[in-house]
Scaffold this active site. Structure first.
Site, PDB file in Angstrom:
ATOM      1  CE  LYS A  42     106.809   9.255  43.783  1.00 18.95           C
ATOM      2  NZ  LYS A  42     106.705   8.048  42.821  1.00 18.95           N
ATOM      3  CG  ASP A  99      97.305  13.280  44.840  1.00 26.66           C
ATOM      4  OD1 ASP A  99      96.707  12.275  44.521  1.00 26.66           O
ATOM      5  OD2 ASP A  99      98.158  13.792  44.186  1.00 26.66           O
ATOM      6  CG  ASP A 102      93.046  14.316  35.779  1.00 25.47           C
ATOM      7  OD1 ASP A 102      92.356  13.857  34.753  1.00 25.47           O
ATOM      8  OD2 ASP A 102      93.594  15.408  35.775  1.00 25.47           O
TER       9      ASP A 102
HETATM   10  C1  PRP Z   1      98.060  11.059  40.259  1.00 22.88           C
HETATM   11  C2  PRP Z   1      97.230  11.046  41.530  1.00 22.88           C
HETATM   12  C3  PRP Z   1      96.013   9.886  41.424  1.00 22.88           C
HETATM   13  C4  PRP Z   1      95.968   9.970  39.905  1.00 22.88           C
HETATM   14  C5  PRP Z   1      94.788  10.713  39.477  1.00 22.88           C
HETATM   15  O1  PRP Z   1      98.947   9.839  40.456  1.00 22.88           O
HETATM   16  O2  PRP Z   1      97.970  10.930  42.685  1.00 22.88           O
HETATM   17  O3  PRP Z   1      96.632   8.830  41.963  1.00 22.88           O
HETATM   18  O4  PRP Z   1      97.046  10.419  39.154  1.00 22.88           O
HETATM   19  O5  PRP Z   1      94.525  10.669  37.882  1.00 22.88           O
HETATM   20  P1  PRP Z   1      93.597   9.779  37.181  1.00 22.88           P
HETATM   21  O6  PRP Z   1      91.820   9.893  37.955  1.00 22.88           O
HETATM   22  O7  PRP Z   1      93.656  10.594  35.793  1.00 22.88           O
HETATM   23  O8  PRP Z   1      94.051   8.320  37.144  1.00 22.88           O
HETATM   24  P2  PRP Z   1     100.310   9.884  39.213  1.00 22.88           P
HETATM   25  O9  PRP Z   1     100.288   8.736  38.203  1.00 22.88           O
HETATM   26  O10 PRP Z   1     100.696  11.137  39.221  1.00 22.88           O
HETATM   27  O11 PRP Z   1     101.361   9.448  40.529  1.00 22.88           O
HETATM   28  P3  PRP Z   1     102.070  10.012  41.873  1.00 22.88           P
HETATM   29  O12 PRP Z   1     100.771   9.746  43.023  1.00 22.88           O
HETATM   30  O13 PRP Z   1     102.926   9.113  42.380  1.00 22.88           O
HETATM   31  O14 PRP Z   1     102.244  11.318  41.625  1.00 22.88           O
END
Ligand code: PRP
Length: 178
Positions: A42, A99, A102
């Site tokens: 999301k 977004d 990481d």
């Molecule tokens: C967050 C963000 C990315 C991911 C990045 O998603 O939107 O998709 O983490 O992190 P990474 O590089 O460590 O994999 P999240 O799991 O928080 O879900 P969301 O988008 O629904 O908030």
């Protein structure tokens, strides 16, 4: 909500200025192409909404869902992701919109999944990149900002599904998530 904020890292006007620059870059790089934008829900929803409006190209906008953080401030290492794509990818110029990049775990899984559907090209655009946190090798083709290694929220990013509606990117006071 605002009492939980430690510092504003990327203010609203700075984000909008950078998005205009990214849009100009995309308009140039994809001139005369038809773009398939895939937003990763999301977290992407605000960034994508703003970026899409400065993209002056024919484009189709679709979404996939992927998450690995749940209610934690660290990746679980396991990506819960859509297992089906109900739109055509083969032969298309695909741009994934995120977004934040990481650990790289989410985009590694998602990119491999989309690549199996044989796009003509596949690139990644992320608002934020935290290279220090990488666990898997992953780079974005378009990056808004390099982000300090702090837990950030706002402008689509959440902690426990809150703070997504802040118009800026900010760090949280450690006591909020520890
Ligand atoms: C967050 C963000 C990315 C991911 C990045 O998603 O939107 O998709 O983490 O992190 P990474 O590089 O460590 O994999 P999240 O799991 O928080 O879900 P969301 O988008 O629904 O908030």
């Amino acid at each position: 909500m605002k009492n939980d904020i430690k510092d504003i890292i990327f203010p609203e006007d700075v984000i909008q200025k950078r998005i205009a620059e990214l849009g100009a870059e995309l308009n140039k790089d994809y001139a005369d192409k038809s773009l398939l934008i895939i937003g990763v829900l999301k977290g992407c929803f605000i960034f994508l909404a703003d970026l899409a409006r400065v993209i002056d190209l024919e484009c189709e906008i679709r979404f996939l869902t992927a998450s690995s953080y749940g209610f934690s401030s660290a990746s679980s290492g396991k990506v819960n992701m859509d297992r089906e794509i109900d739109f055509d990818v083969e032969g298309r110029d695909v741009l994934i919109i995120e977004d934040i990049l990481d650990s790289g775990i989410t985009l590694t899984a998602l990119r491999a999944f989309i690549a199996k559907h044989k796009p003509a090209s596949l690139k990644i655009c992320t608002l934020l990149d935290k290279p220090e946190r990488r666990q898997l090798p992953m780079t974005a083709d378009y990056t808004g900002f390099e982000c300090p290694n702090e837990f950030v929220v706002g402008y689509g990013l959440d902690y426990g599904e809150k703070y997504r509606n802040l118009p800026y990117v900010a760090s949280l006071k450690p006591e909020v998530y520890s």
